[in-house]
Design an enzyme around this catalytic site. Structure first.
Site, mmCIF file in Angstrom:
data_model
loop_
_atom_site.group_PDB
_atom_site.id
_atom_site.type_symbol
_atom_site.label_atom_id
_atom_site.label_comp_id
_atom_site.label_asym_id
_atom_site.label_seq_id
_atom_site.Cartn_x
_atom_site.Cartn_y
_atom_site.Cartn_z
ATOM 1 C CE LYS A 65 -4.267 -1.584 2.205
ATOM 2 N NZ LYS A 65 -5.183 -1.339 3.324
ATOM 3 C CG ASP A 101 -8.343 0.866 3.464
ATOM 4 O OD1 ASP A 101 -9.099 0.007 2.976
ATOM 5 O OD2 ASP A 101 -7.110 0.710 3.544
ATOM 6 N N GLY A 234 -14.733 -5.173 11.675
ATOM 7 C CA GLY A 234 -14.377 -4.416 10.483
ATOM 8 C C GLY A 234 -14.813 -5.060 9.174
HETATM 9 N N1 LIG Z 1 -11.475 -3.980 7.852
HETATM 10 C C1 LIG Z 1 -10.658 -3.559 6.905
HETATM 11 O O1 LIG Z 1 -11.065 -3.284 5.755
HETATM 12 C C2 LIG Z 1 -9.208 -3.370 7.237
HETATM 13 C C3 LIG Z 1 -8.409 -2.514 6.434
HETATM 14 C C4 LIG Z 1 -7.064 -2.337 6.791
HETATM 15 C C5 LIG Z 1 -6.537 -3.015 7.899
HETATM 16 N N2 LIG Z 1 -7.331 -3.847 8.632
HETATM 17 C C6 LIG Z 1 -6.780 -4.541 9.824
HETATM 18 O O2 LIG Z 1 -6.304 -3.552 10.738
HETATM 19 C C7 LIG Z 1 -5.174 -4.054 11.445
HETATM 20 C C8 LIG Z 1 -4.038 -3.015 11.389
HETATM 21 O O3 LIG Z 1 -3.574 -2.955 10.038
HETATM 22 P P1 LIG Z 1 -2.338 -2.005 9.636
HETATM 23 O O4 LIG Z 1 -2.259 -2.036 8.154
HETATM 24 O O5 LIG Z 1 -2.434 -0.700 10.335
HETATM 25 O O6 LIG Z 1 -1.086 -2.813 10.254
HETATM 26 P P2 LIG Z 1 0.358 -2.234 10.565
HETATM 27 O O7 LIG Z 1 0.656 -1.055 9.717
HETATM 28 O O8 LIG Z 1 1.262 -3.412 10.557
HETATM 29 O O9 LIG Z 1 0.230 -1.685 12.101
HETATM 30 C C9 LIG Z 1 0.058 -2.619 13.153
HETATM 31 C C10 LIG Z 1 -0.397 -1.899 14.421
HETATM 32 O O10 LIG Z 1 -0.572 -2.900 15.452
HETATM 33 C C11 LIG Z 1 0.298 -2.596 16.548
HETATM 34 N N3 LIG Z 1 0.857 -3.824 17.118
HETATM 35 C C12 LIG Z 1 1.336 -4.903 16.446
HETATM 36 N N4 LIG Z 1 1.803 -5.824 17.317
HETATM 37 C C13 LIG Z 1 1.609 -5.306 18.558
HETATM 38 C C14 LIG Z 1 1.896 -5.779 19.873
HETATM 39 N N5 LIG Z 1 2.476 -6.978 20.081
HETATM 40 N N6 LIG Z 1 1.541 -5.007 20.939
HETATM 41 C C15 LIG Z 1 0.957 -3.788 20.740
HETATM 42 N N7 LIG Z 1 0.672 -3.275 19.511
HETATM 43 C C16 LIG Z 1 1.006 -4.032 18.437
HETATM 44 C C17 LIG Z 1 1.404 -1.760 15.964
HETATM 45 O O11 LIG Z 1 2.018 -1.026 16.985
HETATM 46 P P3 LIG Z 1 3.546 -0.496 16.832
HETATM 47 O O12 LIG Z 1 3.484 0.684 15.894
HETATM 48 O O13 LIG Z 1 3.926 -0.125 18.227
HETATM 49 O O14 LIG Z 1 4.345 -1.643 16.261
HETATM 50 C C18 LIG Z 1 0.621 -0.896 14.973
HETATM 51 O O15 LIG Z 1 -0.056 0.135 15.634
HETATM 52 C C19 LIG Z 1 -4.784 -5.389 10.804
HETATM 53 O O16 LIG Z 1 -5.168 -6.444 11.654
HETATM 54 C C20 LIG Z 1 -5.558 -5.407 9.494
HETATM 55 O O17 LIG Z 1 -5.942 -6.717 9.126
HETATM 56 C C21 LIG Z 1 -8.653 -4.020 8.328
#
Ligand SMILES: NC(=O)c1ccc[n+]([C@@H]2O[C@H](COP(=O)([O-])OP(=O)(O)OC[C@H]3O[C@@H](n4cnc5c(N)ncnc54)[C@H](OP(=O)(O)O)[C@@H]3O)[C@@H](O)[C@H]2O)c1
Length: 265
Positions: A65, A101, A234
């Site tokens: 992305k 999104d 979601g």
């Molecule tokens: N419904 C939908 O259409 C849709 C669309 C997009 C995404 N999503 C979902 O939303 C979620 C986030 O996606 P993203 O693209 O933002 O992922 P990302 O960029 O990888 O960000 C991950 C987030 O989770 C936190 N995190 C990961 N491991 C952690 C841990 N052990 N303890 C505390 N915090 C932790 C990270 O914190 P740090 O920054 O501190 O590492 C960061 O804030 C995913 O599960 C994805 O599947 C859904």
């Protein structure tokens, strides 16, 4: 026949081919939508060959992305704000990059009757998904948005790109805050975990929205149930962003909620 695809890694689990094929049937359009596995760094070559084969539109998921921004000739406002593209539309020369999104989330919040106007919103997580939803949420003029993230510097850097967003870690939440909408935007659900949220941060009558759906939504859903906090998955956002991407490619908006049977709406 409109040739479309989602590029990601991993991508085999993606529901997008089923969703877009169902939209095509709904609108009586001929669409060939595939999931194509492309490792990080190989998107430019994959897109060039897709285009040469007649591909005219695509979705992007992890890990492409953010990298796709540099490959687009034109970006819509949401993609510029997010620094990320989830939808590509072929133009005469090059690609138009969009991000549906955040608008997809708003479609679902509207469906659920969760009002953003004047709401105090706590977003837990500051990754790519949060970057994608901040601009569209701010357009609805909430009273406040605060980001809480494990790595507070990441949240602070993201908040600094937007006007009127505060940010910090989990242990330095402003004590005078009590939020009426909690958005769970971490990827912890995929590990069967929930972030360290304190129920006292939330007002009586608050609601929660988890960007995760399916299996990854279950841990947070169970936590919310224990707090007596209404929570929504979601899956509606997934359908909403897909409907808006489909509209970018075809000029026609399908009814996303007709696909409720594909997941737990
Ligand atoms: N419904 C939908 O259409 C849709 C669309 C997009 C995404 N999503 C979902 O939303 C979620 C986030 O996606 P993203 O693209 O933002 O992922 P990302 O960029 O990888 O960000 C991950 C987030 O989770 C936190 N995190 C990961 N491991 C952690 C841990 N052990 N303890 C505390 N915090 C932790 C990270 O914190 P740090 O920054 O501190 O590492 C960061 O804030 C995913 O599960 C994805 O599947 C859904």
């Amino acid at each position: 026949m409109l040739k479309l695809a989602v590029f990601g890694d991993p991508v085999a689990h993606s529901l997008s081919p089923r969703i877009h094929s169902a939209f095509a049937r709904q609108l009586g359009l001929a669409v060939d939508y595939r999931a194509i596995a492309v490792p990080a760094g190989q998107l430019p070559a994959a897109l060039a060959s897709f285009r040469a084969d007649g591909g005219s539109g695509a979705n992007l998921t992890v890990p492409h992305k953010q990298d796709a921004v540099a490959l687009c000739d034109r970006l819509d406002r949401a993609a510029r704000q997010a620094g990320a593209v989830n939808t590509l539309v072929a133009e005469e020369e090059g690609w138009h990059g969009c991000n549906t999104d955040g608008a997809g989330l708003l479609l679902d919040l509207d469906r659920l009757g969760l009002s953003i106007e004047a709401a105090r919103i706590l977003i837990v997580g500051a990754g790519g998904a949060t970057a994608g939803i901040l601009g569209p949420l701010l357009d609805r003029r909430p009273a406040a948005i605060h980001l809480a993230n494990r790595h507070r510097e990441r949240a602070q850097a993201l908040a600094a790109r937007f006007h009127g967003v505060s940010a910090g870690g989990f242990d330095d939440l402003p004590t005078d805050r009590s939020f009426d909408l909690l958005i769970q935007a971490t990827s912890l659900g995929h590990l069967g975990k929930v972030p360290a949220i304190e129920p006292r941060w939330l007002q009586v009558g608050a609601a929660a929205y988890d960007l995760n759906y399916g299996q990854a939504h279950r841990p947070f859903a169970a936590w919310c149930k224990r707090q007596d906090l209404p929570v929504f998955s979601g899956f509606g956002m997934l359908l909403g962003q897909a409907a808006l991407a489909f509209e970018e490619w075809t000029g026609k908006r399908p009814d996303p909620w007709a696909l409720a049977s594909l997941g737990n709406l």
